[in-house]
Design an enzyme around this catalytic site. Structure first.
Site, PDB file in Angstrom:
ATOM      1  N   TYR A  32       4.154  38.909  -1.936  1.00  0.00           N
ATOM      2  CA  TYR A  32       3.341  37.916  -2.636  1.00  0.00           C
ATOM      3  C   TYR A  32       3.999  37.516  -3.950  1.00  0.00           C
ATOM      4  O   TYR A  32       4.938  38.157  -4.419  1.00  0.00           O
ATOM      5  CB  TYR A  32       1.936  38.458  -2.897  1.00  0.00           C
ATOM      6  CG  TYR A  32       1.847  39.470  -4.016  1.00  0.00           C
ATOM      7  CD1 TYR A  32       1.368  39.110  -5.275  1.00  0.00           C
ATOM      8  CD2 TYR A  32       2.240  40.794  -3.829  1.00  0.00           C
ATOM      9  CE1 TYR A  32       1.275  40.033  -6.303  1.00  0.00           C
ATOM     10  CE2 TYR A  32       2.158  41.723  -4.843  1.00  0.00           C
ATOM     11  CZ  TYR A  32       1.667  41.337  -6.086  1.00  0.00           C
ATOM     12  OH  TYR A  32       1.591  42.248  -7.110  1.00  0.00           O
ATOM     13  N   ARG A  51      12.307  34.934  -6.284  1.00  0.00           N
ATOM     14  CA  ARG A  51      11.945  36.342  -6.061  1.00  0.00           C
ATOM     15  C   ARG A  51      11.200  36.491  -4.740  1.00  0.00           C
ATOM     16  O   ARG A  51      11.363  37.497  -4.031  1.00  0.00           O
ATOM     17  CB  ARG A  51      11.098  36.868  -7.222  1.00  0.00           C
ATOM     18  CG  ARG A  51      10.824  38.361  -7.130  1.00  0.00           C
ATOM     19  CD  ARG A  51      10.154  38.888  -8.376  1.00  0.00           C
ATOM     20  NE  ARG A  51       8.848  38.265  -8.601  1.00  0.00           N
ATOM     21  CZ  ARG A  51       8.094  38.491  -9.676  1.00  0.00           C
ATOM     22  NH1 ARG A  51       8.535  39.311 -10.626  1.00  0.00           N
ATOM     23  NH2 ARG A  51       6.924  37.903  -9.830  1.00  0.00           N
ATOM     24  N   ARG A  99      -0.523  46.208  17.832  1.00  0.00           N
ATOM     25  CA  ARG A  99      -0.532  47.296  16.834  1.00  0.00           C
ATOM     26  C   ARG A  99       0.541  48.307  17.211  1.00  0.00           C
ATOM     27  O   ARG A  99       0.300  49.342  17.829  1.00  0.00           O
ATOM     28  CB  ARG A  99      -1.928  47.930  16.780  1.00  0.00           C
ATOM     29  CG  ARG A  99      -2.062  49.097  15.787  1.00  0.00           C
ATOM     30  CD  ARG A  99      -1.678  48.684  14.358  1.00  0.00           C
ATOM     31  NE  ARG A  99      -1.946  49.718  13.379  1.00  0.00           N
ATOM     32  CZ  ARG A  99      -1.202  50.796  13.145  1.00  0.00           C
ATOM     33  NH1 ARG A  99      -0.116  51.013  13.871  1.00  0.00           N
ATOM     34  NH2 ARG A  99      -1.523  51.647  12.203  1.00  0.00           N
ATOM     35  N   LYS A 146       8.206  42.798  -4.167  1.00  0.00           N
ATOM     36  CA  LYS A 146       6.822  42.490  -4.562  1.00  0.00           C
ATOM     37  C   LYS A 146       5.944  42.485  -3.307  1.00  0.00           C
ATOM     38  O   LYS A 146       5.551  41.444  -2.782  1.00  0.00           O
ATOM     39  CB  LYS A 146       6.758  41.157  -5.308  1.00  0.00           C
ATOM     40  CG  LYS A 146       5.497  40.997  -6.155  1.00  0.00           C
ATOM     41  CD  LYS A 146       5.630  39.808  -7.077  1.00  0.00           C
ATOM     42  CE  LYS A 146       4.356  39.558  -7.876  1.00  0.00           C
ATOM     43  NZ  LYS A 146       4.108  40.615  -8.874  1.00  0.00           N
ATOM     44  N   GLU A 178       7.399  51.387 -15.313  1.00  0.00           N
ATOM     45  CA  GLU A 178       6.731  50.099 -15.494  1.00  0.00           C
ATOM     46  C   GLU A 178       5.235  50.349 -15.590  1.00  0.00           C
ATOM     47  O   GLU A 178       4.757  51.472 -15.384  1.00  0.00           O
ATOM     48  CB  GLU A 178       7.038  49.156 -14.328  1.00  0.00           C
ATOM     49  CG  GLU A 178       6.614  49.685 -12.964  1.00  0.00           C
ATOM     50  CD  GLU A 178       7.032  48.783 -11.814  1.00  0.00           C
ATOM     51  OE1 GLU A 178       7.572  47.699 -12.052  1.00  0.00           O
ATOM     52  OE2 GLU A 178       6.797  49.193 -10.652  1.00  0.00           O
ATOM     53  N   LEU A 203       9.911  46.375 -10.773  1.00  0.00           N
ATOM     54  CA  LEU A 203       9.931  44.974 -10.405  1.00  0.00           C
ATOM     55  C   LEU A 203      10.675  44.156 -11.454  1.00  0.00           C
ATOM     56  O   LEU A 203      10.507  44.379 -12.657  1.00  0.00           O
ATOM     57  CB  LEU A 203       8.504  44.444 -10.262  1.00  0.00           C
ATOM     58  CG  LEU A 203       8.377  43.017  -9.742  1.00  0.00           C
ATOM     59  CD1 LEU A 203       8.770  42.938  -8.269  1.00  0.00           C
ATOM     60  CD2 LEU A 203       6.965  42.484  -9.946  1.00  0.00           C
TER      61      LEU A 203
END
Length: 288
Positions: A32, A51, A99, A146, A178, A203
């Site tokens: 995301y 990114r 699955r 991310k 972070e 990140l």
């Protein structure tokens, strides 16, 4: 009534449908981005989309067919929701499959985008600062991606609130890694900006990158190295950066004040520089 973008169409949020077999739902296989807009203009959108491309490639997820139009879709989504200052959240998963861990997705990747209004410069974190706690970083070792697998960060933030503080800073054997959703900066007694160098352990924040550029242009000395936990006790200032925090002063860590427990001059200076940057034409933030 909000409008989202889902797999090629603008739809009302309550009408949106995503398959229960989407691998983002069954495996957390998704990435995301969050990009803010100020007065209808996106802040560092190219960096955010670059990114996104890196995260997709690292996870082996195909880019959505709308990749080339993402910026224009983001702008139209703001307009359809009558948002001028706020954010666009963009999520891509690999799509549907049985699955099974290694099953190949069927059809296209899932692309979902939504927007929220927010006046970032008026948040308590930006104006007044935050109190944080430390927590050992036992997350996985690809924090540079991310990913939507955010349960450790959710747990850390909820634990912080339960302990009466705003957020959590993670640390490992080398020092501070972070924040739960931010990058961390320290200002030492000589006015040097210290922040951990990029690696797979944190990140590469787009706001972090911009703050470093603005600080360098303003003549600040920058030292990219791990911040030791012990340094927090003698730091002149500390702050965190992210798309939604912007630049937020850290007032205390584990109940111990940073310096005098107030936002410092360097932090405030960088807030002004960043606000001027995101607003364009040198308009600074409202008086803080």
């Amino acid at each position: 009534m909000s409008i989202i973008f889902l797999n090629g169409a603008y739809v009302r949020a309550e009408d949106a449908r995503i398959s229960p077999f989407d691998r983002g739902f069954t495996f957390g296989e998704g990435v995301y981005e969050v990009c803010i807009a100020v007065n209808g203009n996106f802040v560092d959108a190219p960096a955010h989309l670059a990114r996104l491309d890196r995260s997709l490639a690292a996870c082996g997820i195909a880019a959505p067919p709308e990749r080339a139009e993402l910026h224009s879709i983001m702008k139209e989504l703001l307009q359809k929701n009558d948002v001028r200052t706020g954010l666009v959240y963009l999520q891509v998963t690999s799509g549907m499959s049985s699955r099974n861990f290694t099953a190949c997705p069927e059809g296209r990747p899932t692309l979902m985008m939504l927007t929220q209004a927010s006046d970032f410069e008026q948040t308590p974190a930006f104006r007044d600062g935050i109190h944080v706690q430390l927590q050992e970083d036992i997350r996985w070792l690809h924090r540079d991606i991310k990913t939507t697998m955010l349960l450790p960060q959710v747990m850390a933030k909820r634990n912080a609130l339960a302990n009466g503080v705003s957020d959590t800073l993670f640390y490992d054997a080398l020092g501070i890694t972070e924040g739960a959703s931010s990058n961390v900066f320290l200002v030492d007694g000589h006015g040097t900006l210290v922040t951990r160098p990029l690696s797979n352990l944190l990140l590469a924040g787009c706001t972090r990158e911009r703050i470093l550029e603005l600080a360098q242009e303003a003549g600040f000395v920058i030292d990219e190295r791990p911040i030791q936990r012990a340094e927090l006790a003698t730091a002149a200032e500390c702050f965190v950066t992210s798309a939604t925090y912007l630049v937020a002063p850290v007032l205390s860590v584990d109940g111990r004040a940073i310096a005098d427990g107030k936002a410092g001059q360097v932090t405030r200076r960088l807030q002004h520089l960043y606000c001027a940057y995101i607003a364009g034409e040198g308009r600074a933030c409202a008086d803080m």
